[in-house]
Scaffold this active site. Structure first.
Site, PDB file in Angstrom:
ATOM      1  N   GLU A  43       0.831  -1.204   0.000  1.00 49.71           N
ATOM      2  CA  GLU A  43       0.000   0.000   0.000  1.00 49.71           C
ATOM      3  C   GLU A  43       0.866   1.256   0.000  1.00 49.71           C
ATOM      4  O   GLU A  43       1.881   1.334   0.700  1.00 49.71           O
ATOM      5  CB  GLU A  43      -0.896  -0.012   1.248  1.00 49.71           C
ATOM      6  CG  GLU A  43      -1.810   1.196   1.375  1.00 49.71           C
ATOM      7  CD  GLU A  43      -2.613   1.180   2.673  1.00 49.71           C
ATOM      8  OE1 GLU A  43      -3.606   1.934   2.742  1.00 49.71           O
ATOM      9  OE2 GLU A  43      -2.258   0.437   3.604  1.00 49.71           O
ATOM     10  N   LYS A 112      -9.686   2.628  -2.370  1.00 50.38           N
ATOM     11  CA  LYS A 112      -9.939   2.059  -1.053  1.00 50.38           C
ATOM     12  C   LYS A 112     -11.274   2.558  -0.485  1.00 50.38           C
ATOM     13  O   LYS A 112     -11.497   3.763  -0.337  1.00 50.38           O
ATOM     14  CB  LYS A 112      -8.792   2.432  -0.113  1.00 50.38           C
ATOM     15  CG  LYS A 112      -8.814   1.762   1.253  1.00 50.38           C
ATOM     16  CD  LYS A 112      -7.564   2.157   2.032  1.00 50.38           C
ATOM     17  CE  LYS A 112      -7.468   1.472   3.376  1.00 50.38           C
ATOM     18  NZ  LYS A 112      -6.239   1.903   4.096  1.00 50.38           N
ATOM     19  N   CYS A 146      -5.605  -3.006   2.630  1.00 60.77           N
ATOM     20  CA  CYS A 146      -5.342  -2.943   4.064  1.00 60.77           C
ATOM     21  C   CYS A 146      -6.596  -3.086   4.933  1.00 60.77           C
ATOM     22  O   CYS A 146      -7.129  -4.181   5.101  1.00 60.77           O
ATOM     23  CB  CYS A 146      -4.594  -1.645   4.369  1.00 60.77           C
ATOM     24  SG  CYS A 146      -3.662  -1.667   5.921  1.00 60.77           S
TER      25      CYS A 146
END
Length: 263
Positions: A43, A112, A146
């Site tokens: 990330e 995300k 994540c």
């Protein structure tokens, strides 16, 4: 399918330094006897969480990083999957994972969805709005970033789209190693898919990132893991026929009763 994971430290707010490091690490991984066809990065691999510099370091629509990886894709004939960057868009700044094919083309991207307040993402970024499914050599695949792995609803929605291969790029710190391993394993077992997870190492502010990048098969078995908390790479050969085998032996999707999942 051979998948390579690059586990790296990230120079905070310094894209040029991180580009050079990735170039060096890819040269090294591609010199191995077992060369991967797919490479995964962590990330925010170009900048880390340098939000105080966001106006200077964000890539407009992610073009700079996509062009950089595209050149490497064409050079080595590999896919790049995951490895998110800060992209400047018409909606605002996003944490964007990119997928580059061996022709150097950006064929998919994922912003995300779940922003991590403990690292101030929600103060600087806007949430993504949808999942993204892409075709990787005939295999239905997807990316998340994540914190997303804490949301089983998101991963189940991806699995219901017949995805067999899930990529996760992360900056996941101590002391939550047990959470990392447990959540990734659970997502693989409950959705009967391969999970390929790349986490960074190193220190940023008070956060120490532990790596432990890994590949988990549809039975929940960890078939490759970088145990040492330092830079390195992992190459794992996965058998994608196992996904169909597991889903046939344990037909959980057929036994779902979503009509009963309400109060």
């Amino acid at each position: 399918m051979k998948i390579g994971i690059i586990q790296m430290d990230i120079k905070l707010g310094n894209p040029d330094s991180n580009y050079k490091k990735v170039t060096t690490l890819i040269e090294e991984i591609m010199q191995q006897k077992e060369r991967p066809g797919v490479i995964v990065l962590p990330e925010l691999w170009t900048t880390g969480y340098a939000f105080n510099q966001i106006e200077d370091i964000a890539s407009i629509e992610g073009k700079e990083s996509a062009d950089f990886l595209g050149k490497l894709s064409r050079q080595y004939g590999v896919w790049f999957v995951g490895g998110s960057i800060i992209a400047s868009t018409s909606r605002g700044y996003v944490n964007r994972a990119q997928v580059i094919n061996p022709n150097g083309e950006l064929i998919a991207m994922y912003d995300k969805i779940h922003l991590f307040g403990l690292m101030n993402e929600d103060n600087y970024l806007v949430n993504g709005e949808k999942i993204d499914i892409f075709n990787l050599n005939g295999i239905a695949s997807s990316c998340v970033v994540c914190y997303d792995i804490r949301f089983c609803e998101l991963i189940r929605k991806i699995a219901l789209s017949k995805v067999e291969l899930l990529f996760v790029c992360a900056e996941w710190p101590h002391p939550r190693l047990d959470h990392w391993r447990t959540l990734l394993t659970a997502r693989a077992i409950e959705n009967q898919m391969y999970v390929v997870a790349c986490n960074r190492v190193g220190k940023s502010g008070e956060n120490i990132f532990f790596g432990h990048s890994m590949v988990i098969d549809p039975w929940g078995k960890i078939i490759g893991e970088l145990i040492e908390e330092k830079e390195g790479f992992l190459i794992v050969d996965i058998d994608l026929s196992l996904v169909e085998e597991v889903r046939n032996k344990m037909p959980v999707f057929n036994d779902r009763r979503p009509e009963a999942y309400t109060l």
